[in-house]
Design an enzyme around this catalytic site. Structure first.
Site, short mmCIF file in Angstrom:
data_model
loop_
_atom_site.label_atom_id
_atom_site.label_comp_id
_atom_site.label_asym_id
_atom_site.label_seq_id
_atom_site.Cartn_x
_atom_site.Cartn_y
_atom_site.Cartn_z
N LYS A 35 -0.17 5.41 -6.02
CA LYS A 35 -1.22 5.42 -7.04
C LYS A 35 -2.10 6.66 -6.91
CE LYS A 35 -4.85 3.19 -6.04
NZ LYS A 35 -5.69 2.04 -5.63
N GLU A 66 -7.19 1.85 -13.30
CA GLU A 66 -6.59 3.03 -12.65
C GLU A 66 -5.38 3.53 -13.42
OE1 GLU A 66 -7.90 2.29 -8.00
OE2 GLU A 66 -6.06 1.36 -8.75
N GLU A 79 -25.82 15.72 -2.93
CA GLU A 79 -27.22 15.86 -2.51
C GLU A 79 -28.15 14.99 -3.35
OE1 GLU A 79 -29.23 19.64 -3.23
OE2 GLU A 79 -27.65 20.17 -4.66
N HIS A 82 -26.68 21.96 -0.53
CA HIS A 82 -26.82 22.52 -1.87
C HIS A 82 -25.87 23.69 -2.07
CE1 HIS A 82 -28.94 23.33 -5.60
NE2 HIS A 82 -28.97 24.62 -5.27
N CYS A 107 -1.59 1.80 -2.91
CA CYS A 107 -2.56 2.87 -2.68
C CYS A 107 -1.96 4.27 -2.68
CB CYS A 107 -3.27 2.67 -1.35
SG CYS A 107 -3.59 0.97 -0.88
N CYS A 126 0.82 -1.22 0.00
CA CYS A 126 0.00 0.00 0.00
C CYS A 126 0.85 1.26 0.00
CB CYS A 126 -0.94 -0.01 1.20
SG CYS A 126 -1.97 1.48 1.31
N TYR A 166 -9.00 -3.41 -10.76
CA TYR A 166 -8.71 -2.09 -10.19
C TYR A 166 -7.46 -1.48 -10.82
CZ TYR A 166 -11.56 -2.70 -5.84
OH TYR A 166 -12.55 -2.86 -4.91
#
Length: 457
Positions: A51, A182, A446, A441, A48, A43, A178
């Site tokens: 990346k 990516e 939302e 908003h 992770c 990682c 993945y």
């Protein structure tokens, strides 16, 4: 009682191994850790963290273009320097390696540099030195796997892609998971002519079908050349680059080929095969809910056990393992099994994917009747940017209970938004709860609390 050098000896100083070591030590255990490569594991070093940094870099391509509609004029055309990104990444990873080392040291954990081999149920050997432990934890993670084909040695893996000497102006990715989508997005965003080759009819198998199709279309709009139902037949080295011949007869010339074709448990040389530790059909270590292998004193967590290959999962497993083996539950209670349902995840392709809970297809199999709410729209930002990028949001609802059993998004910062929704899905909130929530908003998020019309049942 037998006397051991350590109460727990951990093989592998990745996210899961370090968390288990620190937490066990905090509960009074004598802990040692062996690592033969780099602190922080996949990682931090080749997964992770780098990346996401490279993904950030790639997003600037769109940001520069989008800025014109908001009145910005750049004095000159922006240019990208690969060496700056690469070297700044190296400096950041080096900093993180140091942090991991200090975390172990401050926790009182002994760190040994070297590849450990399990000798028996309570012993490991490192560079000829034998060390005993009441419990041994295998947390070595996975290792990239490249399928055999002619010239496969010319392909690189995700372990190498971050540190290429030169930026590949023509880049090809093999795979459909993945990592493949990516890196196809990343190198496309950094300016490379990018191709993605996948043997199936659509990438990201296991994800919601509508999410997969939407992502395919958005990536294609951004310029990624997608080649489905094809594979690499061979790679040849030319003076001008790599000639890649596909099984459909197509030939491409590129500067680099990334084989993002999966990872396998990094168990070679550990000695577990000699001890007869039981494996699952896919070659991962078989464990029970206490993370014990078929030899109870040998434990395992993370990617080597065949569960979701996600850093937060390894961290959660580490905490549960310590609760089972090193926490004194004076009230006589025992920790339950780790709940693997409704684990949120993100894919940092462009645009991002965020998802938690069931896909529409899985929900139809599990429930007698479902309701699907979805919205496909152009985000407010792009009304001025001129970009034709769109956003997809989707809720899956069990009709009988009204519970939201799945939430999916493809769009900017999807991972950040779905992280909040993951709490709602795990808390078993209903569509009525979503409808009763007042939105923020103007935001894209939302939309998740304003979708009222059923898209389909």
């Amino acid at each position: 009682m037998a006397s051991y050098d350590y109460d727990l000896f951990v093989i592998g100083a990745g996210s899961g191994g370090v968390r288990a070591a620190r937490t066990a030590a905090a509960n009074g255990a004598r802990v040692g850790v062996a690592e033969d490569r780099y602190l922080g594991g996949t990682c931090v070093n080749v997964g992770c963290v780098p990346k996401k940094l490279y993904s950030y870099a790639a997003h600037f391509h769109d940001a520069f273009e989008d800025s014109a509609g908001f009145g910005w004029t750049l004095p000159q055309a922006p240019s990208f320097d690969w060496a700056t990104l690469r070297d700044n990444k190296v400096a950041e990873i080096t900093r993180l390696n140091g942090i991991y080392g200090r975390l172990l040291d401050n926790a009182g954990v002994t760190l040994i540099n070297g590849r450990a081999k399990v000798v028996d149920a309570h012993s490991v050997e490192i560079d000829g030195e034998r060390i005993s432990a009441e419990k041994i934890l295998v947390a070595v993670g996975g290792w990239p796997w490249v399928p055999p084909f002619e010239g496969s040695e010319l392909a690189i893996s995700s372990n190498q892609v971050f540190d290429l000497e030169r930026f590949p102006e023509r880049f090809l990715v093999l795979g459909g998971g993945y990592i493949a989508v990516e890196f196809a997005s990343i190198f496309n965003g950094l300016g490379a002519e990018t191709h993605l080759i996948y043997r199936g009819d659509l990438f990201l198998r296991g994800f919601d079908q509508e999410v997969r199709e939407f992502t395919r279309d958005e990536m294609a709009k951004k310029g990624v050349n997608l080649h489905f139902e094809a594979n690499i037949e061979r790679i040849r080295q030319l003076d001008s680059g790599l000639e890649v011949t596909l099984t459909n007869g197509e030939s491409l010339e590129v500067d680099a080929v990334l084989a993002a074709t999966g990872r396998r448990p990094h168990l070679e040389g550990l000695g577990l095969d000699t001890l007869g530790v039981a494996l699952n059909d896919d070659g991962t270590l078989k464990v029970n809910e206490r993370f014990e292998t078929s030899i109870p004193s040998i434990l395992a967590i993370g990617d080597v056990t065949g569960g979701p290959e996600l850093t937060p999962v390894a961290l959660a497993e580490a905490m549960h393992l310590v609760a089972h083996h090193f926490v004194d539950h004076q009230d006589g209670s025992t920790p339950g099994a780790l709940d693997y349902d409704d684990i949120a995840t993100a894919v940092f392709c462009h645009p991002n994917i965020g998802t938690v809970g069931l896909s529409e297809e899985a929900a139809r199999e599990r429930y007698a009747a479902i309701r699907v709410y979805s919205a496909d729209f152009r985000p407010m930002k792009h009304t001025l940017s001129g970009s034709d990028e769109r956003c997809l949001m989707k809720l899956i609802v069990d009709d009988e209970s009204d519970r939201v059993v799945g939430a999916h998004m493809v769009g900017e910062e999807a991972g950040e938004i779905i992280q909040g929704l993951a709490i709602a899905v795990r808390a078993r909130l209903t569509k009525r709860d979503f409808d009763a929530t007042v939105g923020i908003h103007p935001t894209a998020a939302e939309e998740f609390v304003t979708m009222r019309s059923v898209t389909r049942r």
